[in-house]
Write an enzyme that holds these catalytic residues in place. Structure first.
Site, PDB file in Angstrom:
ATOM      1  N   TRP A  59       0.819  -1.217   0.000  1.00 45.86           N
ATOM      2  CA  TRP A  59       0.000   0.000   0.000  1.00 45.86           C
ATOM      3  C   TRP A  59       0.855   1.270   0.000  1.00 45.86           C
ATOM      4  O   TRP A  59       1.889   1.320   0.684  1.00 45.86           O
ATOM      5  CB  TRP A  59      -0.871  -0.011   1.254  1.00 45.86           C
ATOM      6  CG  TRP A  59      -1.580   1.260   1.542  1.00 45.86           C
ATOM      7  CD1 TRP A  59      -1.081   2.339   2.230  1.00 45.86           C
ATOM      8  CD2 TRP A  59      -2.925   1.614   1.171  1.00 45.86           C
ATOM      9  NE1 TRP A  59      -2.034   3.327   2.306  1.00 45.86           N
ATOM     10  CE2 TRP A  59      -3.166   2.909   1.674  1.00 45.86           C
ATOM     11  CE3 TRP A  59      -3.931   0.950   0.474  1.00 45.86           C
ATOM     12  CZ2 TRP A  59      -4.393   3.555   1.495  1.00 45.86           C
ATOM     13  CZ3 TRP A  59      -5.150   1.595   0.305  1.00 45.86           C
ATOM     14  CH2 TRP A  59      -5.367   2.884   0.811  1.00 45.86           C
ATOM     15  N   ASN A  91       0.183   5.655   0.482  1.00 47.46           N
ATOM     16  CA  ASN A  91      -0.629   6.874   0.441  1.00 47.46           C
ATOM     17  C   ASN A  91       0.266   8.106   0.433  1.00 47.46           C
ATOM     18  O   ASN A  91       1.109   8.199  -0.471  1.00 47.46           O
ATOM     19  CB  ASN A  91      -1.809   6.863   1.426  1.00 47.46           C
ATOM     20  CG  ASN A  91      -1.527   6.696   2.888  1.00 47.46           C
ATOM     21  OD1 ASN A  91      -1.107   5.639   3.311  1.00 47.46           O
ATOM     22  ND2 ASN A  91      -1.793   7.707   3.678  1.00 47.46           N
ATOM     23  N   ASP A  92       0.114   9.030   1.350  1.00 47.88           N
ATOM     24  CA  ASP A  92       0.720  10.363   1.213  1.00 47.88           C
ATOM     25  C   ASP A  92       2.216  10.375   0.868  1.00 47.88           C
ATOM     26  O   ASP A  92       2.982   9.617   1.456  1.00 47.88           O
ATOM     27  CB  ASP A  92       0.616  11.139   2.536  1.00 47.88           C
ATOM     28  CG  ASP A  92      -0.728  11.041   3.187  1.00 47.88           C
ATOM     29  OD1 ASP A  92      -1.655  10.493   2.588  1.00 47.88           O
ATOM     30  OD2 ASP A  92      -0.842  11.513   4.329  1.00 47.88           O
ATOM     31  N   GLN A 132       3.805   7.170   2.782  1.00 46.18           N
ATOM     32  CA  GLN A 132       3.052   6.310   3.690  1.00 46.18           C
ATOM     33  C   GLN A 132       2.914   4.940   3.030  1.00 46.18           C
ATOM     34  O   GLN A 132       2.461   4.841   1.888  1.00 46.18           O
ATOM     35  CB  GLN A 132       1.673   6.920   3.958  1.00 46.18           C
ATOM     36  CG  GLN A 132       1.735   8.170   4.812  1.00 46.18           C
ATOM     37  CD  GLN A 132       2.024   7.825   6.276  1.00 46.18           C
ATOM     38  OE1 GLN A 132       1.150   7.405   7.000  1.00 46.18           O
ATOM     39  NE2 GLN A 132       3.264   8.021   6.693  1.00 46.18           N
ATOM     40  N   SER A 174       2.271  10.718   8.517  1.00 46.61           N
ATOM     41  CA  SER A 174       2.931  11.659   7.610  1.00 46.61           C
ATOM     42  C   SER A 174       3.770  12.717   8.315  1.00 46.61           C
ATOM     43  O   SER A 174       3.544  13.044   9.483  1.00 46.61           O
ATOM     44  CB  SER A 174       1.881  12.350   6.745  1.00 46.61           C
ATOM     45  OG  SER A 174       1.395  11.433   5.807  1.00 46.61           O
TER      46      SER A 174
HETATM   47  C1  FRU Z   1      -3.769  11.642   4.943  1.00 47.68           C
HETATM   48  C2  FRU Z   1      -3.485  10.895   6.247  1.00 47.68           C
HETATM   49  C3  FRU Z   1      -2.651  11.729   7.182  1.00 47.68           C
HETATM   50  C4  FRU Z   1      -1.987  10.685   8.035  1.00 47.68           C
HETATM   51  C5  FRU Z   1      -1.749   9.583   7.037  1.00 47.68           C
HETATM   52  C6  FRU Z   1      -1.851   8.205   7.622  1.00 47.68           C
HETATM   53  O1  FRU Z   1      -4.046  10.775   3.887  1.00 47.68           O
HETATM   54  O2  FRU Z   1      -4.694  10.505   6.859  1.00 47.68           O
HETATM   55  O3  FRU Z   1      -3.377  12.667   7.935  1.00 47.68           O
HETATM   56  O4  FRU Z   1      -0.790  11.131   8.600  1.00 47.68           O
HETATM   57  O5  FRU Z   1      -2.706   9.736   6.019  1.00 47.68           O
HETATM   58  O6  FRU Z   1      -1.513   7.235   6.683  1.00 47.68           O
END
Ligand code: FRU
Length: 463
Positions: free
Chosen positions: A25, A27-28, A44, A89
């Site tokens: 996975w 994300n950010d 992330q 993050s």
């Molecule tokens: C944004 C978020 C951040 C957090 C992170 C966790 O997408 O929710 O606020 O730090 O992803 O994965």
């Protein structure tokens, strides 16, 4: 290579020139920094499954913002301690020659430090973490995603937050040493909203003679920019807008490079089911690097980083100039799912341009329109996949052109990723046709339009 990575490699929808995890996975974007001639992208990451859980910081490095080398994981949650439930993050700074990551440990949400080796390949968490915990006695909807910058001879930290039933806000702290932090008045706050709204992932920096604040508000999960004046203590927003007109782009972070560019990467969320993501062995893509600029009116605009042109391979045959009318006409056909289209279009006032991307051979398609009468850029993708579990909502946003302004399009299709630029406005979306066997492009305009300087390229994978 493990089973997860084998599954990811088999997935024909995995993009070729957008950064994505080897498996698992994403994300950010986190900790974006240019250091010793290299661009570092942390993100992330859950390495164990294509699902959000136990956040790590993945890590990759590049010399051109386009070709990335995967590096070992930079941060992982400890079995006990302030980040036992995840390393959320944050950002990267260099403090007197020492590379530092500033990130959120959970739970509860607290701010932590890790110090890097000179080449940024190895990270050691500060034994005395956390350095900042939420203020006692105050109920906040969030306390995360530190963004740290130098202000005179001090540090500032912006934090994503919100107050229940009051709305999202960005908290502000000051420090001399990154370790002891004192509160200041909030940097910004949103309109009153019920529930637990958080302004996640704040990012604050100068651009030209203004300052830009990026925030990602959840709910609903939309990234916005605010442009305004910063006097060193107070931020006064003057204009605001959406950073991307689609539904996928989220949690952008800015990278300042030595050429003076301000470059943004954002997470392009999947728009397919959680089961499909798990089965595919990977989830989540970074946007292409977007170079920021201010329009003459002080609005935030972006353009794809010029380095992306280095991926251009064979030109796809297409007429360089074409008069369009209401009857659709074929522009090009290519046996690839990775391409770029570049065009300038003379679109008379009140005219509407339609570009249909015919994806594969199963009749799946998406339609991009620019309508000068309504001043809108839109992507219609109800027919983009025969798979009914994919998300196919229309995406749209404002795009008004000056009287004699040419419409300039850059369109990138990378298997399941579509990124469109139209005169500095950007719209990203995920498309999941069941057949990826080539693409045909048709265009029409009502009542008319003229395409100039049309070029199409097959793009190489960035590996
Ligand atoms: C944004 C978020 C951040 C957090 C992170 C966790 O997408 O929710 O606020 O730090 O992803 O994965």
């Amino acid at each position: 290579m493990d089973e997860l990575e084998r599954a990811a490699r088999r997935d024909p929808r995995r993009p070729g020139f957008h950064f994505r995890p080897r498996a698992g996975w994403l994300n950010d974007p986190n900790g974006l920094i240019q250091h010793a001639g290299e661009y570092h992208l942390f993100y992330q990451h859950n390495p164990d499954a294509a699902a959000w859980a136990r956040m790590h910081w993945g890590h990759a490095v590049s010399r051109d913002l386009v070709r990335w080398e995967h590096l070992p994981i930079a941060l992982a949650p400890d079995p006990v301690g302030p980040d036992r439930d995840g390393c959320f993050s944050g950002c990267a700074v260099v403090d007197d020659g020492r590379p530092m990551l500033v990130y959120t440990g959970v739970s509860p949400e607290v701010q932590c430090l890790a110090e890097g080796s000179a080449d940024l390949r190895a990270w050691r968490k500060r034994p005395g973490n956390p350095v900042l915990a939420p203020p006692p006695g105050l109920e906040l909807s969030g306390f995360r995603d530190p963004w740290v910058w130098r202000e005179g001879d001090e540090w500032r930290m912006a934090l994503g937050s919100g107050v229940p039933d009051r709305g999202g806000c960005v908290l502000l702290y000051r420090s001399r040493d990154l370790v002891r932090w004192d509160p200041l008045a909030p940097l910004a706050s949103g309109p009153p909203e019920p529930g637990r709204v958080v302004w996640e992932c704040p990012c604050f920096f100068p651009l030209g003679d203004r300052h830009v604040l990026l925030v990602s508000a959840v709910p609903p999960g939309v990234s916005r920019w605010l442009v305004g004046a910063w006097d060193g203590e107070r931020f006064t927003p003057e204009r605001e807008g959406r950073l991307d007109l689609g539904h996928s782009f989220y949690a952008p972070q800015m990278l300042a490079d030595t050429d003076g560019r301000r470059i943004v990467f954002g997470w392009l969320r999947e728009e397919r089911s959680a089961e499909d993501q798990r089965a595919s062995g990977w989830s989540g893509v970074m946007s292409l690097p977007r170079v920021l600029a201010l329009s003459p009116e002080g609005e935030l605009r972006s353009a794809p980083a010029e380095q992306i042109a280095s991926l251009r391979r064979a030109a796809i045959s297409a007429p360089p100039e074409l008069a369009l009318g209401p009857e659709p006409c074929g522009l090009a056909r290519a046996e690839t799912a990775q391409l770029e289209l570049e065009a300038r279009v003379r679109l008379p006032s009140r005219a509407r341009l339609s570009l249909v991307l015919e994806l594969g051979r199963a009749g799946e398609r998406a339609e991009l329109t620019v309508d000068r009468a309504t001043g809108e850029l839109a992507l219609e993708r109800a027919a983009s996949s025969l798979d009914a579990s994919t998300f196919r909502l229309r995406s749209a946003g404002p795009l008004s052109l000056g009287e004699d302004e040419l419409l300039t399009l850059r369109i990138f299709l990378d298997r399941s990723v579509l990124e469109v630029w139209a005169n500095g406005r950007c719209l990203a979306a995920r498309l999941y046709p069941t057949d990826l066997g080539g693409i045909s492009i048709r265009a029409a305009a009502a009542p008319s339009a003229r395409i100039e300087g049309l070029r199409l390229f097959e793009l190489a994978a960035a590996e």
